[in-house]
Design an enzyme around this catalytic site. Structure first.
Site, PDB file in Angstrom:
ATOM      1  N   HIS A   1      19.506  56.377  12.134  1.00 13.84           N
ATOM      2  CA  HIS A   1      18.484  56.426  13.052  1.00 13.84           C
ATOM      3  C   HIS A   1      17.414  57.177  13.014  1.00 13.84           C
ATOM      4  CE1 HIS A   1      20.990  56.932  17.419  1.00 13.84           C
ATOM      5  NE2 HIS A   1      21.630  56.476  16.962  1.00 13.84           N
TER       6      HIS A   1
ATOM      7  N   CYS B   1      21.795  51.587  15.957  1.00 13.54           N
ATOM      8  CA  CYS B   1      22.763  51.811  16.675  1.00 13.54           C
ATOM      9  C   CYS B   1      23.462  50.990  17.953  1.00 13.54           C
ATOM     10  CB  CYS B   1      23.238  53.768  16.259  1.00 13.54           C
ATOM     11  SG  CYS B   1      24.356  54.629  16.906  1.00 13.54           S
TER      12      CYS B   1
ATOM     13  N   GLU C   1      14.308  57.295  13.849  1.00 17.26           N
ATOM     14  CA  GLU C   1      13.838  57.855  14.865  1.00 17.26           C
ATOM     15  C   GLU C   1      13.960  59.338  14.716  1.00 17.26           C
ATOM     16  OE1 GLU C   1      17.464  57.229  16.823  1.00 17.26           O
ATOM     17  OE2 GLU C   1      16.368  56.683  15.288  1.00 17.26           O
TER      18      GLU C   1
END
Length: 235
Positions: free
Chosen positions: A196, A87, A198
């Site tokens: 994302h 991002c 994660e």
């Protein structure tokens, strides 16, 4: 050997802690790095995390791309170290010219948050080798400046050279050119994407899947792929 992956914190980073946790879940050692340092502390790979570095003033990622540690990031990328920009980190990579093109305000001029389907276009990078070309994955997306743009000549080049890592599937959430969600460099060690990974590494905390709510862990493969790349390079 335990793989050590650095996560750089910039003023305005929001997902650096999440990235460190994802690295730990994947089986590597996360190392916190600071934007004002010139020391990568001997890490084996790097993550530039999501957030709003320097408040996204000027252009998203533009000021962070000039941070002191980015000198070392560029040198590390040139040496072949795996580097992932997520991002805001993707925005930094294009602003630092480690990846081509640019990122602008979403086409609808609004911040968007959704679980986004992606198609893997390149499975030969340090961060995507655990996937298969054509595989569809679901990764959380949250951004306001995620519209990917580039020149016609750059688009022809990245298409022709297979540098598109991911495309949006089902819906293009931000107006990105050619549905581009993520890119890789020619060497395959630098990858940037707007979604994302994660946030999709632990059952119970990821996107919904047909099997169960919040069970999606497609993001974990990014980090296990990088670990495999580092171990393979050291062998």
């Amino acid at each position: 050997m335990t793989t050590r992956i650095g996560v750089i914190t910039f003023p305005g980073s929001l997902d650096d802690g999440d990235a460190r946790r994802a690295i730990r879940v994947a089986g590597a050692e996360p190392v916190a790095l600071w934007h004002g340092s010139h020391d990568l502390e001997g890490v084996d790979a790097l993550v530039l995390p999501g957030g709003f570095s320097y408040g996204d003033y000027l252009r998203a990622g533009a000021i962070a791309a000039l941070a002191p540690i980015m000198t070392e990031v560029k040198d590390a990328a040139a040496s072949g170290m795996p580097v992932l920009g997520i991002c805001n980190g993707f925005q930094m990579l294009v602003e630092a010219h480690l990846l081509p093109g640019g990122l602008i305000r979403n086409a609808h001029q609004q911040f968007i948050r959704r679980d986004q389907r992606l198609r893997v276009e390149n499975a030969s990078t340090a961060w995507t080798s655990g996937f298969e070309v054509g595989q569809e994955i679901t990764i959380p997306l949250k951004n306001a400046d995620g519209g990917y743009i580039c020149s016609a000549s750059d688009l022809e080049r990245i298409e022709g050279e297979g540098l598109i890592a991911f495309r949006y599937v089902g819906v293009n959430p931000n107006g990105s050119l050619a549905d581009i969600a993520g890119l890789t460099n020619e060497r395959g060690n630098v990858v940037g994407l707007m979604p994302h990974p994660e946030h999709a590494v632990e059952p119970g905390f990821g996107p919904n899947t047909p099997d169960a709510m919040r069970s999606g862990v497609d993001g974990l493969t990014f980090f296990t792929s990088a670990i495999a790349a580092v171990v393979g390079a050291a062998a």
